[in-house]
Write a protein that holds these residues in place. Structure first.
Motif, mmCIF file in Angstrom:
data_model
loop_
_atom_site.group_PDB
_atom_site.id
_atom_site.type_symbol
_atom_site.label_atom_id
_atom_site.label_comp_id
_atom_site.label_asym_id
_atom_site.label_seq_id
_atom_site.Cartn_x
_atom_site.Cartn_y
_atom_site.Cartn_z
ATOM 1 N N GLU A 121 -4.067 18.612 -8.053
ATOM 2 C CA GLU A 121 -4.563 19.935 -7.608
ATOM 3 C C GLU A 121 -3.842 20.945 -8.560
ATOM 4 O OE1 GLU A 121 -3.475 19.724 -3.813
ATOM 5 O OE2 GLU A 121 -5.145 19.040 -2.976
ATOM 6 N N ASP A 122 -2.571 20.630 -9.147
ATOM 7 C CA ASP A 122 -1.980 21.399 -10.149
ATOM 8 C C ASP A 122 -2.698 21.649 -11.205
ATOM 9 O OD1 ASP A 122 0.211 22.077 -8.243
ATOM 10 O OD2 ASP A 122 1.452 20.589 -9.488
ATOM 11 N N GLU A 123 -3.569 20.645 -11.648
ATOM 12 C CA GLU A 123 -4.380 20.733 -12.882
ATOM 13 C C GLU A 123 -5.676 21.372 -12.497
ATOM 14 O OE1 GLU A 123 -4.374 17.026 -14.521
ATOM 15 O OE2 GLU A 123 -2.313 16.829 -14.829
ATOM 16 N N GLY A 124 -5.967 21.791 -11.453
ATOM 17 C CA GLY A 124 -7.435 22.484 -11.051
ATOM 18 C C GLY A 124 -8.345 21.468 -10.413
ATOM 19 N N VAL A 125 -7.900 20.052 -9.975
ATOM 20 C CA VAL A 125 -8.657 19.205 -9.264
ATOM 21 C C VAL A 125 -8.623 19.498 -7.589
ATOM 22 C CG1 VAL A 125 -9.649 17.059 -9.071
ATOM 23 C CG2 VAL A 125 -8.543 17.798 -11.255
ATOM 24 N N GLN A 126 -9.805 19.776 -7.069
ATOM 25 C CA GLN A 126 -9.751 19.807 -5.628
ATOM 26 C C GLN A 126 -9.723 18.328 -5.176
ATOM 27 O OE1 GLN A 126 -13.079 21.903 -3.864
ATOM 28 N NE2 GLN A 126 -12.064 21.802 -1.839
ATOM 29 N N VAL A 127 -8.821 18.072 -4.271
ATOM 30 C CA VAL A 127 -8.571 16.696 -3.767
ATOM 31 C C VAL A 127 -8.714 16.507 -2.247
ATOM 32 C CG1 VAL A 127 -7.115 14.607 -3.816
ATOM 33 C CG2 VAL A 127 -7.120 15.947 -5.845
ATOM 34 N N ALA A 128 -9.465 15.732 -1.682
ATOM 35 C CA ALA A 128 -9.394 15.403 -0.256
ATOM 36 C C ALA A 128 -8.925 13.892 -0.398
ATOM 37 C CB ALA A 128 -10.557 15.637 0.481
ATOM 38 N N LYS A 129 -8.187 13.333 0.932
ATOM 39 C CA LYS A 129 -7.697 12.044 1.348
ATOM 40 C C LYS A 129 -8.239 11.510 2.456
ATOM 41 C CE LYS A 129 -3.641 13.831 0.795
ATOM 42 N NZ LYS A 129 -2.201 14.062 0.617
ATOM 43 N N VAL A 130 -8.395 10.365 2.301
ATOM 44 C CA VAL A 130 -8.659 9.562 3.567
ATOM 45 C C VAL A 130 -7.848 8.176 3.797
ATOM 46 C CG1 VAL A 130 -10.534 8.308 2.758
ATOM 47 C CG2 VAL A 130 -10.395 8.491 5.445
ATOM 48 N N LEU A 131 -7.173 8.089 5.114
ATOM 49 C CA LEU A 131 -6.394 7.039 5.121
ATOM 50 C C LEU A 131 -7.080 5.919 5.819
ATOM 51 C CD1 LEU A 131 -3.366 6.084 4.600
ATOM 52 C CD2 LEU A 131 -2.823 6.747 6.897
ATOM 53 N N VAL A 132 -7.077 4.957 5.220
ATOM 54 C CA VAL A 132 -7.691 3.629 5.999
ATOM 55 C C VAL A 132 -6.755 2.668 6.626
ATOM 56 C CG1 VAL A 132 -9.218 1.627 5.764
ATOM 57 C CG2 VAL A 132 -9.603 3.463 4.176
ATOM 58 N N ASN A 133 -7.024 2.457 8.015
ATOM 59 C CA ASN A 133 -5.835 1.927 8.819
ATOM 60 C C ASN A 133 -6.708 1.162 9.912
ATOM 61 O OD1 ASN A 133 -6.428 4.258 10.115
ATOM 62 N ND2 ASN A 133 -4.238 4.852 10.853
ATOM 63 N N ASP A 134 -7.201 0.243 9.750
ATOM 64 C CA ASP A 134 -8.130 -0.367 10.722
ATOM 65 C C ASP A 134 -7.530 -1.815 11.175
ATOM 66 O OD1 ASP A 134 -8.468 -1.141 7.862
ATOM 67 O OD2 ASP A 134 -9.815 -2.582 8.462
ATOM 68 N N ASP A 135 -6.567 -2.263 10.801
ATOM 69 C CA ASP A 135 -6.226 -3.513 11.088
ATOM 70 C C ASP A 135 -5.551 -3.507 12.335
ATOM 71 O OD1 ASP A 135 -5.139 -6.110 11.380
ATOM 72 O OD2 ASP A 135 -4.121 -6.048 9.689
ATOM 73 N N VAL A 136 -6.013 -4.082 13.409
ATOM 74 C CA VAL A 136 -5.547 -4.189 14.871
ATOM 75 C C VAL A 136 -4.406 -4.804 15.041
ATOM 76 C CG1 VAL A 136 -7.901 -3.369 15.751
ATOM 77 C CG2 VAL A 136 -7.275 -5.776 15.881
ATOM 78 N N ALA A 137 -4.201 -6.095 14.307
ATOM 79 C CA ALA A 137 -3.321 -7.098 14.624
ATOM 80 C C ALA A 137 -1.876 -6.471 14.737
ATOM 81 C CB ALA A 137 -3.113 -7.796 13.145
ATOM 82 N N VAL A 138 -1.290 -5.647 13.971
ATOM 83 C CA VAL A 138 0.033 -5.063 14.462
ATOM 84 C C VAL A 138 0.160 -3.739 14.210
ATOM 85 C CG1 VAL A 138 1.124 -7.356 13.812
ATOM 86 C CG2 VAL A 138 0.718 -5.677 12.112
ATOM 87 N N THR A 139 0.990 -2.856 14.797
ATOM 88 C CA THR A 139 1.347 -1.637 14.725
ATOM 89 C C THR A 139 2.093 -0.942 13.312
ATOM 90 O OG1 THR A 139 1.266 -1.215 17.067
ATOM 91 C CG2 THR A 139 2.078 0.666 15.665
#
Length: 330
Positions: A121-139
């Protein structure tokens, strides 16, 4: 352990050299460790960047191409890529429409992608993020705060990638990615430990005649160990875990994923059992994908991922895709 390598220190660059030789429609920077779809950036299209430790192939480099990722950043085995790789990838794919970072929920990945987003973003790129957290096995696990990111990463990359390919703006592509993560759940089972090149042997001890229920893709401990079970019994446990957590009320996309050392003969038999259990739970399956897609080196075992899919997500799933590991409609 016998491994088809030269020396442990060069496993990743050696693999990238081979990847570059085979997949000439991609640009592979072996030294800087960035894989980019040839021709990027694409005018008016959001760029999709993901990455993580090597050892999970074809995730992520195998999903670079039309209808999925625009770039991927491979780290060392089971080690996050560094921010410089991600910044370089973002610059290479940014057409001015912005870039979406798809991040599995592992501490190193999260920290480095966060830092890379600030730098980009400091270099002028617009960034969005998504966090993948699908594993139900453990918290929480050895590598994470919260749930781990596993098989749903494929669904996020495919569905968000299809939207980007259609020219959807960054906020819409990011919204689809978030939606997919929210309606996806995974559960994995290990029949054997994985072996890293640096260690030259198993990364954890799994006695003969036992399996690990809820294992992570780095060999992290799961919910419990039990005596070896039949394919049908394992399907009962895995499907119950994801269905009880998600409670889908619409048809699902289904991924029956091999951990790296399980042959397709066994995976298809396991897929039949998974379909049986889902039908008994009155969960309709709209599409099924079977194979080794989110692996853990040479681990024997499998994971089950479901994604509740509305008509829009089904349309995006069926949209053309052309990558080294996933290809249809082209």
């Amino acid at each position: 352990m016998k491994m088809l390598i030269n020396v442990p220190e060069t496993v990743v660059p050696d693999a990238l050299r081979g990847f570059a030789a085979v997949h000439t429609d991609l640009t592979v920077d072996v030294e800087r460790r960035v894989i980019v779809r040839r021709g990027a950036p694409y005018d008016g299209q959001v760029g999709l960047v993901s990455g993580g430790g090597s050892g999970h192939e074809p995730l992520h480099g195998g999903f670079v191409g039309r209808g999925m990722l625009t770039a991927a950043c491979p780290g060392e085995v089971f080690t996050s890529p560094v921010p410089d790789q991600m910044v370089r990838a973002a610059a290479a794919v940014d057409s001015g429409a912005g870039v979406l970072f798809i991040v599995k929920n592992y501490t190193g990945d999260v920290l480095n992608f966060d830092m890379a987003a600030e730098l980009a973003e400091d270099e002028g790129v617009q960034v969005a993020k998504v966090l993948v957290n699908d594993d139900v096995a453990v918290t929480d696990s050895l590598y994470t705060a919260g749930r781990r990111g596993t098989g749903a990463t494929l669904f996020v990359e495919k569905l968000a990638g299809a939207a980007a390919d259609e020219g959807a703006p960054l906020d819409r592509v990011a919204a689809i990615a978030h939606q997919v993560n929210e309606v996806s759940r995974s559960f994995g089972v290990a029949l054997s430990a994985c072996s890293t090149p640096s260690k030259g042997g198993p990364t954890f001890d799994l006695p003969e005649g036992e399996l690990e229920l809820g294992v992570g893709i780095h060999g992290e401990p799961g919910r419990e160990r039990r005596a070896m079970m039949t394919s049908g019994e394992i399907a009962d446990v895995a499907v119950d875990a994801v269905v009880e957590d998600l409670r889908p009320d619409a048809p699902v996309l289904l991924l029956v994923n091999g951990m790296g050392a399980t042959p397709l003969l066994e995976l298809y038999g396991f897929a039949a059992e998974v379909h049986r259990v889902l039908a008994a739970r009155k969960v309709a399956v709209a599409r099924t994908l079977v194979g080794n897609y989110v692996t853990s080196l040479d681990m024997a075992g499998a994971s089950v991922t479901i994604c509740q899919a509305d008509e829009e997500l089904l349309r995006l799933w069926d949209a053309p895709v052309s990558t080294p590991a996933l290809r249809w409609g082209c």
